[in-house]
Motif scaffolding. Structure first.
Motif, PDB file in Angstrom:
ATOM      1  N   GLY A   1       0.708  -1.090   0.210  1.00  0.00           N
ATOM      2  CA  GLY A   1       0.182   0.143   0.140  1.00  0.00           C
ATOM      3  C   GLY A   1       0.931   1.461  -0.150  1.00  0.00           C
ATOM      4  O   GLY A   1       1.839   1.208   0.722  1.00  0.00           O
TER       5      GLY A   1
ATOM      6  N   ASP B   1      -1.062  -1.123  -4.354  1.00  0.00           N
ATOM      7  CA  ASP B   1      -2.421  -0.560  -4.010  1.00  0.00           C
ATOM      8  C   ASP B   1      -2.252   0.975  -3.851  1.00  0.00           C
ATOM      9  O   ASP B   1      -1.306   1.527  -3.188  1.00  0.00           O
TER      10      ASP B   1
ATOM     11  N   ARG C   1     -15.259   5.142  -1.036  1.00  0.00           N
ATOM     12  CA  ARG C   1     -16.174   5.407  -0.144  1.00  0.00           C
ATOM     13  C   ARG C   1     -17.576   5.126  -0.951  1.00  0.00           C
ATOM     14  O   ARG C   1     -17.627   5.393  -2.143  1.00  0.00           O
TER      15      ARG C   1
ATOM     16  N   SER D   1      -4.657  -1.275   6.856  1.00  0.00           N
ATOM     17  CA  SER D   1      -3.954  -1.080   7.980  1.00  0.00           C
ATOM     18  C   SER D   1      -3.911  -2.348   8.953  1.00  0.00           C
ATOM     19  O   SER D   1      -4.553  -2.335   9.972  1.00  0.00           O
TER      20      SER D   1
ATOM     21  N   LEU E   1      -1.748  -3.365  10.553  1.00  0.00           N
ATOM     22  CA  LEU E   1      -0.787  -3.211  11.460  1.00  0.00           C
ATOM     23  C   LEU E   1      -1.454  -1.877  12.426  1.00  0.00           C
ATOM     24  O   LEU E   1      -0.702  -1.488  13.256  1.00  0.00           O
TER      25      LEU E   1
ATOM     26  N   LYS F   1       6.307  -0.980  18.698  1.00  0.00           N
ATOM     27  CA  LYS F   1       6.768   0.198  19.166  1.00  0.00           C
ATOM     28  C   LYS F   1       6.183   1.032  20.019  1.00  0.00           C
ATOM     29  O   LYS F   1       6.456   2.274  20.431  1.00  0.00           O
TER      30      LYS F   1
ATOM     31  N   SER G   1       7.974   7.164  14.643  1.00  0.00           N
ATOM     32  CA  SER G   1       6.927   7.292  13.988  1.00  0.00           C
ATOM     33  C   SER G   1       6.469   8.397  13.172  1.00  0.00           C
ATOM     34  O   SER G   1       6.373   9.563  14.062  1.00  0.00           O
ATOM     35  N   ARG G   2       6.038   8.495  12.069  1.00  0.00           N
ATOM     36  CA  ARG G   2       5.250   9.671  11.594  1.00  0.00           C
ATOM     37  C   ARG G   2       3.882   9.329  11.684  1.00  0.00           C
ATOM     38  O   ARG G   2       3.106  10.415  11.891  1.00  0.00           O
ATOM     39  N   ALA G   3       3.473   8.322  11.641  1.00  0.00           N
ATOM     40  CA  ALA G   3       1.970   8.097  11.742  1.00  0.00           C
ATOM     41  C   ALA G   3       1.303   8.556  13.267  1.00  0.00           C
ATOM     42  O   ALA G   3       0.494   9.185  13.170  1.00  0.00           O
TER      43      ALA G   3
ATOM     44  N   ARG H   1       7.211   2.598   6.202  1.00  0.00           N
ATOM     45  CA  ARG H   1       7.685   4.013   5.970  1.00  0.00           C
ATOM     46  C   ARG H   1       9.197   3.908   5.436  1.00  0.00           C
ATOM     47  O   ARG H   1       9.644   4.634   4.887  1.00  0.00           O
TER      48      ARG H   1
ATOM     49  N   GLN I   1      11.548  -1.594   7.503  1.00  0.00           N
ATOM     50  CA  GLN I   1      10.045  -2.048   7.934  1.00  0.00           C
ATOM     51  C   GLN I   1       9.463  -3.046   7.051  1.00  0.00           C
ATOM     52  O   GLN I   1       8.923  -4.032   7.326  1.00  0.00           O
TER      53      GLN I   1
ATOM     54  N   ASN J   1       8.173  -6.709   7.408  1.00  0.00           N
ATOM     55  CA  ASN J   1       6.886  -7.073   7.222  1.00  0.00           C
ATOM     56  C   ASN J   1       6.630  -8.361   6.037  1.00  0.00           C
ATOM     57  O   ASN J   1       5.877  -9.130   6.271  1.00  0.00           O
TER      58      ASN J   1
END
Ligand SMILES: NC(=O)c1ccc[n+]([C@@H]2O[C@H](COP(=O)([O-])OP(=O)(O)OC[C@H]3O[C@@H](n4cnc5c(N)ncnc54)[C@H](OP(=O)(O)O)[C@@H]3O)[C@@H](O)[C@H]2O)c1
Length: 332
Positions: free
Chosen positions: A21, A57, A133, A219, A221, A229, A240-242, A297, A301, A305
């Motif tokens: 993604g 994606d 949506r 999502s 994760l 973390k 983390s940026r998220a 990111r 990572q 994953n």
């Protein structure tokens, strides 16, 4: 690492067992940082392809269109042919202020947006087109006829819905209209689903199972919450940026979710995998799911994953993870 292929529901399409993604390409955080710039985006695509990944994606609004541009540039420059990849994009969110026709699934908007996104991606077709949506202002018949036209024109191969609970009855209604008319129905779905966000369990997954719709959860994760973390006492331990999003912090950092994380960490330790790998592997042991869509990111990572493909969970471990947050449960 060489990812396998899995069948996409009842379609004849095969997807990489883990999809990649690109939501975070060009995305700005509330603090003004760009999560993933163009150079990093290309490194991530290289790493995913190198591992055998062949499903990308995206969406036409990611990075305000930059995301599709960067994917298109990468495809043009890379050693791979576009045809080797399955590419999914999405249409829905409003793109012009004050112009209601620039939002949703009305015929005018869909026909304009598909051409614009194909241009950015530098391709004649997307393999999957999702409605991002549900648009209650456009009749299902108009939407399905328009989408079917894109399939007949060869601009789109399969139709997907990324709409959320409780829209499953609307998806079923739209599919019944399409099937009665001999039009293409939705054959792919992309709901949010991970060990702490479980709203699709029950009616939604019963609907996708019944239609043989391929489910590709986003999502997996919990936007990084299910990676080890985050700590109940200390919050974020690492980078983390998220986590710069207040919505993320309020939605995920709850006592109930940390209870799920405790069980996930215990199972990860038992199987000798990381927390993130174990969370993704849970989806790969789920009968109602085709392939999860992971985000990353950094290349580090991503490589971690993708290792989820090698994690084997026992039935008992799957059951413990399934029960960690409480019902309702879908069959696994
Ligand atoms: N249809 C929709 O409406 C919709 C909505 C959302 C997403 N999606 C799709 O689903 C994809 C995945 O969503 P997502 O980005 O939320 O996925 P995710 O896999 O749940 O979270 C990805 C984020 O978690 C952190 N992370 C990932 N791996 C990690 C690791 N091993 N260790 C530590 N942190 C790690 C990274 O953020 P930090 O490092 O910044 O913490 C990364 O950006 C998107 O790219 C998009 O294609 C679709």
């Amino acid at each position: 690492m060489d990812l396998d292929f899995v069948r996409m529901g009842d379609t004849g399409l095969q997807s990489s067992e883990i999809q990649f993604g690109t939501w975070r390409f060009g995305k700005e955080t509330e603090e003004g940082n760009v999560e993933i710039d163009e150079e990093r985006a290309h490194e991530l695509l290289d790493a995913y392809a190198e591992a055998g990944g062949r499903f990308i994606d995206t969406a036409d609004v990611y990075g305000g269109g930059k995301c599709e541009d960067w994917i298109g540039d990468w495809l043009a420059q890379s050693e791979y042919d576009r045809e080797e990849f399955t590419i999914a994009s999405k249409i829905y969110w409003q793109i012009r202020e004050g112009d209601p026709n620039s939002r949703g699934t009305n015929r005018k908007n869909v026909r304009h947006r598909i051409d614009a996104l194909l241009d950015r991606l530098g391709t004649d077709y997307v393999d999957v087109l999702y409605i991002h949506r549900w648009d209650d202002d456009t009749p299902a018949r108009e939407m399905m006829k328009t989408l079917n036209g894109l399939v007949e024109d060869g601009k789109v191969h399969y139709l997907g819905t990324s709409t959320l609970v409780p829209n499953e009855w609307k998806v079923a209604k739209a599919n019944e209209i399409a099937l009665a008319e001999g039009w293409e129905p939705f054959t792919v779905a992309q709901p949010r689903y991970n060990l702490v966000d479980r709203e699709v369990e029950g009616g939604y997954l019963e609907m996708t199972d019944d239609y043989g719709i391929a489910v590709c959860p986003w999502s997996p994760l919990g936007q990084g919450f299910l990676t080890g973390k985050y700590d109940r006492e200390d919050g974020l331990v690492g980078e983390s940026r998220a986590a710069e999003s207040s919505r993320f912090r309020e939605g995920y950092l709850t006592e109930e979710n940390f209870d799920v994380l405790d069980e996930l960490e215990a199972v990860a330790e038992e199987v000798g995998a990381t927390v993130a790998q174990t969370a993704i592997a849970y989806h790969m042991h789920h009968d109602s799911i085709a392939a999860p869509i992971i985000g990353a990111r950094t290349v580090e990572q991503l490589e971690e994953n993708l290792g989820a493909a090698e994690v084997a969970l026992s039935d008992e471990q799957v059951e413990r993870l399934r029960e960690a947050k409480g019902g309702p449960y879908s069959d696994i």
